[in-house]
Design a protein around this motif. Structure first.
Motif, PDB file in Angstrom:
ATOM      1  N   GLY A 156     -70.913 -26.816  -2.845  1.00  0.00           N
ATOM      2  CA  GLY A 156     -71.208 -27.378  -4.156  1.00  0.00           C
ATOM      3  C   GLY A 156     -71.886 -28.731  -4.179  1.00  0.00           C
ATOM      4  O   GLY A 156     -72.459 -29.112  -5.190  1.00  0.00           O
ATOM      5  N   THR A 157     -71.828 -29.482  -3.087  1.00  0.00           N
ATOM      6  CA  THR A 157     -72.421 -30.824  -3.081  1.00  0.00           C
ATOM      7  C   THR A 157     -73.565 -30.964  -2.082  1.00  0.00           C
ATOM      8  O   THR A 157     -74.069 -32.067  -1.887  1.00  0.00           O
ATOM      9  CB  THR A 157     -71.348 -31.884  -2.747  1.00  0.00           C
ATOM     10  OG1 THR A 157     -70.787 -31.569  -1.461  1.00  0.00           O
ATOM     11  CG2 THR A 157     -70.266 -31.928  -3.809  1.00  0.00           C
ATOM     12  N   ARG A 158     -73.968 -29.864  -1.442  1.00  0.00           N
ATOM     13  CA  ARG A 158     -75.021 -29.914  -0.425  1.00  0.00           C
ATOM     14  C   ARG A 158     -76.053 -28.820  -0.680  1.00  0.00           C
ATOM     15  O   ARG A 158     -75.727 -27.751  -1.186  1.00  0.00           O
ATOM     16  CB  ARG A 158     -74.434 -29.707   0.979  1.00  0.00           C
ATOM     17  CG  ARG A 158     -73.428 -30.758   1.397  1.00  0.00           C
ATOM     18  CD  ARG A 158     -74.138 -32.037   1.794  1.00  0.00           C
ATOM     19  NE  ARG A 158     -73.177 -33.023   2.242  1.00  0.00           N
ATOM     20  CZ  ARG A 158     -72.979 -34.193   1.664  1.00  0.00           C
ATOM     21  NH1 ARG A 158     -73.668 -34.525   0.588  1.00  0.00           N
ATOM     22  NH2 ARG A 158     -72.116 -35.042   2.136  1.00  0.00           N
ATOM     23  N   THR A 159     -77.278 -29.114  -0.274  1.00  0.00           N
ATOM     24  CA  THR A 159     -78.336 -28.109  -0.382  1.00  0.00           C
ATOM     25  C   THR A 159     -78.236 -27.157   0.811  1.00  0.00           C
ATOM     26  O   THR A 159     -77.574 -27.461   1.818  1.00  0.00           O
ATOM     27  CB  THR A 159     -79.729 -28.764  -0.372  1.00  0.00           C
ATOM     28  OG1 THR A 159     -79.949 -29.350   0.922  1.00  0.00           O
ATOM     29  CG2 THR A 159     -79.866 -29.801  -1.471  1.00  0.00           C
ATOM     30  N   ALA A 160     -78.935 -26.047   0.722  1.00  0.00           N
ATOM     31  CA  ALA A 160     -78.958 -25.081   1.822  1.00  0.00           C
ATOM     32  C   ALA A 160     -79.536 -25.722   3.081  1.00  0.00           C
ATOM     33  O   ALA A 160     -79.052 -25.489   4.190  1.00  0.00           O
ATOM     34  CB  ALA A 160     -79.760 -23.847   1.427  1.00  0.00           C
ATOM     35  N   GLN A 161     -80.564 -26.554   2.913  1.00  0.00           N
ATOM     36  CA  GLN A 161     -81.175 -27.239   4.053  1.00  0.00           C
ATOM     37  C   GLN A 161     -80.183 -28.195   4.719  1.00  0.00           C
ATOM     38  O   GLN A 161     -80.110 -28.265   5.946  1.00  0.00           O
ATOM     39  CB  GLN A 161     -82.439 -27.992   3.608  1.00  0.00           C
ATOM     40  CG  GLN A 161     -83.255 -28.555   4.743  1.00  0.00           C
ATOM     41  CD  GLN A 161     -83.832 -27.472   5.645  1.00  0.00           C
ATOM     42  OE1 GLN A 161     -84.101 -26.358   5.219  1.00  0.00           O
ATOM     43  NE2 GLN A 161     -84.019 -27.803   6.899  1.00  0.00           N
ATOM     44  N   GLU A 162     -79.408 -28.922   3.933  1.00  0.00           N
ATOM     45  CA  GLU A 162     -78.399 -29.838   4.480  1.00  0.00           C
ATOM     46  C   GLU A 162     -77.308 -29.061   5.217  1.00  0.00           C
ATOM     47  O   GLU A 162     -76.851 -29.479   6.288  1.00  0.00           O
ATOM     48  CB  GLU A 162     -77.785 -30.689   3.363  1.00  0.00           C
ATOM     49  CG  GLU A 162     -78.736 -31.712   2.789  1.00  0.00           C
ATOM     50  CD  GLU A 162     -78.183 -32.389   1.545  1.00  0.00           C
ATOM     51  OE1 GLU A 162     -78.483 -33.579   1.364  1.00  0.00           O
ATOM     52  OE2 GLU A 162     -77.471 -31.730   0.743  1.00  0.00           O
ATOM     53  N   VAL A 163     -76.898 -27.940   4.661  1.00  0.00           N
ATOM     54  CA  VAL A 163     -75.877 -27.110   5.298  1.00  0.00           C
ATOM     55  C   VAL A 163     -76.398 -26.555   6.620  1.00  0.00           C
ATOM     56  O   VAL A 163     -75.694 -26.553   7.630  1.00  0.00           O
ATOM     57  CB  VAL A 163     -75.427 -25.966   4.358  1.00  0.00           C
ATOM     58  CG1 VAL A 163     -74.563 -24.955   5.095  1.00  0.00           C
ATOM     59  CG2 VAL A 163     -74.700 -26.524   3.148  1.00  0.00           C
ATOM     60  N   LYS A 164     -77.645 -26.111   6.605  1.00  0.00           N
ATOM     61  CA  LYS A 164     -78.262 -25.573   7.820  1.00  0.00           C
ATOM     62  C   LYS A 164     -78.325 -26.641   8.914  1.00  0.00           C
ATOM     63  O   LYS A 164     -77.996 -26.378  10.073  1.00  0.00           O
ATOM     64  CB  LYS A 164     -79.662 -25.056   7.497  1.00  0.00           C
ATOM     65  CG  LYS A 164     -80.355 -24.368   8.642  1.00  0.00           C
ATOM     66  CD  LYS A 164     -81.703 -23.830   8.171  1.00  0.00           C
ATOM     67  CE  LYS A 164     -82.437 -23.126   9.285  1.00  0.00           C
ATOM     68  NZ  LYS A 164     -83.728 -22.581   8.818  1.00  0.00           N
ATOM     69  N   PHE A 165     -78.715 -27.858   8.551  1.00  0.00           N
ATOM     70  CA  PHE A 165     -78.786 -28.950   9.514  1.00  0.00           C
ATOM     71  C   PHE A 165     -77.390 -29.302  10.042  1.00  0.00           C
ATOM     72  O   PHE A 165     -77.197 -29.511  11.233  1.00  0.00           O
ATOM     73  CB  PHE A 165     -79.442 -30.185   8.871  1.00  0.00           C
ATOM     74  CG  PHE A 165     -79.566 -31.348   9.813  1.00  0.00           C
ATOM     75  CD1 PHE A 165     -80.450 -31.304  10.882  1.00  0.00           C
ATOM     76  CD2 PHE A 165     -78.791 -32.481   9.643  1.00  0.00           C
ATOM     77  CE1 PHE A 165     -80.563 -32.369  11.756  1.00  0.00           C
ATOM     78  CE2 PHE A 165     -78.901 -33.552  10.516  1.00  0.00           C
ATOM     79  CZ  PHE A 165     -79.786 -33.499  11.577  1.00  0.00           C
ATOM     80  N   HIS A 166     -76.424 -29.350   9.154  1.00  0.00           N
ATOM     81  CA  HIS A 166     -75.048 -29.640   9.560  1.00  0.00           C
ATOM     82  C   HIS A 166     -74.527 -28.558  10.517  1.00  0.00           C
ATOM     83  O   HIS A 166     -73.869 -28.859  11.514  1.00  0.00           O
ATOM     84  CB  HIS A 166     -74.134 -29.759   8.335  1.00  0.00           C
ATOM     85  CG  HIS A 166     -72.722 -30.114   8.678  1.00  0.00           C
ATOM     86  ND1 HIS A 166     -72.364 -31.370   9.108  1.00  0.00           N
ATOM     87  CD2 HIS A 166     -71.593 -29.370   8.663  1.00  0.00           C
ATOM     88  CE1 HIS A 166     -71.068 -31.396   9.349  1.00  0.00           C
ATOM     89  NE2 HIS A 166     -70.569 -30.183   9.085  1.00  0.00           N
ATOM     90  N   ALA A 167     -74.842 -27.301  10.212  1.00  0.00           N
ATOM     91  CA  ALA A 167     -74.419 -26.197  11.075  1.00  0.00           C
ATOM     92  C   ALA A 167     -75.052 -26.316  12.456  1.00  0.00           C
ATOM     93  O   ALA A 167     -74.396 -26.087  13.473  1.00  0.00           O
ATOM     94  CB  ALA A 167     -74.783 -24.863  10.431  1.00  0.00           C
ATOM     95  N   TYR A 168     -76.328 -26.696  12.475  1.00  0.00           N
ATOM     96  CA  TYR A 168     -77.027 -26.882  13.748  1.00  0.00           C
ATOM     97  C   TYR A 168     -76.304 -27.925  14.604  1.00  0.00           C
ATOM     98  O   TYR A 168     -76.021 -27.694  15.776  1.00  0.00           O
ATOM     99  CB  TYR A 168     -78.476 -27.299  13.485  1.00  0.00           C
ATOM    100  CG  TYR A 168     -79.243 -27.684  14.731  1.00  0.00           C
ATOM    101  CD1 TYR A 168     -79.700 -26.703  15.612  1.00  0.00           C
ATOM    102  CD2 TYR A 168     -79.499 -29.015  15.030  1.00  0.00           C
ATOM    103  CE1 TYR A 168     -80.392 -27.051  16.752  1.00  0.00           C
ATOM    104  CE2 TYR A 168     -80.195 -29.366  16.166  1.00  0.00           C
ATOM    105  CZ  TYR A 168     -80.641 -28.372  17.026  1.00  0.00           C
ATOM    106  OH  TYR A 168     -81.321 -28.721  18.166  1.00  0.00           O
ATOM    107  N   ARG A 169     -75.978 -29.067  14.012  1.00  0.00           N
ATOM    108  CA  ARG A 169     -75.248 -30.118  14.745  1.00  0.00           C
ATOM    109  C   ARG A 169     -73.861 -29.636  15.143  1.00  0.00           C
ATOM    110  O   ARG A 169     -73.389 -29.915  16.242  1.00  0.00           O
ATOM    111  CB  ARG A 169     -75.160 -31.388  13.907  1.00  0.00           C
ATOM    112  CG  ARG A 169     -76.492 -32.073  13.737  1.00  0.00           C
ATOM    113  CD  ARG A 169     -76.371 -33.413  13.068  1.00  0.00           C
ATOM    114  NE  ARG A 169     -75.343 -33.370  12.024  1.00  0.00           N
ATOM    115  CZ  ARG A 169     -75.088 -34.319  11.182  1.00  0.00           C
ATOM    116  NH1 ARG A 169     -75.779 -35.409  11.219  1.00  0.00           N
ATOM    117  NH2 ARG A 169     -74.154 -34.202  10.270  1.00  0.00           N
TER     118      ARG A 169
END
Length: 150
Positions: free
Chosen positions: A28-41
């Motif tokens: 709810g507070t993050r974009t798909a791109q931010e989630v994808k980057f976080h998942a990568y890390r």
């Protein structure tokens, strides 16, 4: 929420843009791109800690079954009878090998047997040769030489 979102897709081996959208909407507070980057890390961190956890798990199981590591070198794969005859090391084997060197003390009398148990595709002699090669490379680097990774 992030981990809960990942768990929904843990059986899937392929993450798509839709996957990240679904997880992002759950957070709810993050974009798909931010989630994808976080998942990568997140996956990089998991991968980096994987060899250490494997070593700890293997050593823990060895202490509950001491017979596994009490063999002499003559009982183990010293010459490479069932080993990787090409002496090719995968990235995973390299990571386990290097983490094992850091985790298992130099003074451990069965150090090489413990490492061989974690990397069964290589004989004790291959593991010791790998260590000697790595030690020589590190020594050359410390002397200021340029070392080409083999």
């Amino acid at each position: 929420n992030f981990l809960e979102g990942l768990k929904k897709f843990e059986s899937s081996s392929d993450f798509t843009d839709n996957t990240w959208e679904v997880i992002a909407s759950q957070i709810g507070t993050r974009t798909a791109q931010e989630v994808k980057f976080h998942a990568y890390r997140y996956f990089l961190i998991l991968h980096a800690h994987g060899p250490r956890e494997l070593i700890e798990q293997t050593l823990l199981s060895s202490t509950t079954n001491n017979n596994d590591l009490s063999h002499t070198e003559n009982d183990m794969n010293i010459e490479g009878s069932s080993s990787n005859h090409n002496n090719i090391w995968t990235t995973e084997e390299e990571a386990i090998f290097e983490a094992s060197l850091a985790y298992i003390g130099e003074n451990d009398p069965i150090r090489w047997q413990k490492i061989a148990k974690m990397i069964p595709t290589h004989s004790i002699n291959e593991i010791i040769a790998k260590y000697k090669s790595l030690f020589a490379d590190v020594s050359r680097i410390q002397l200021g030489e340029v070392v080409v990774v083999r």
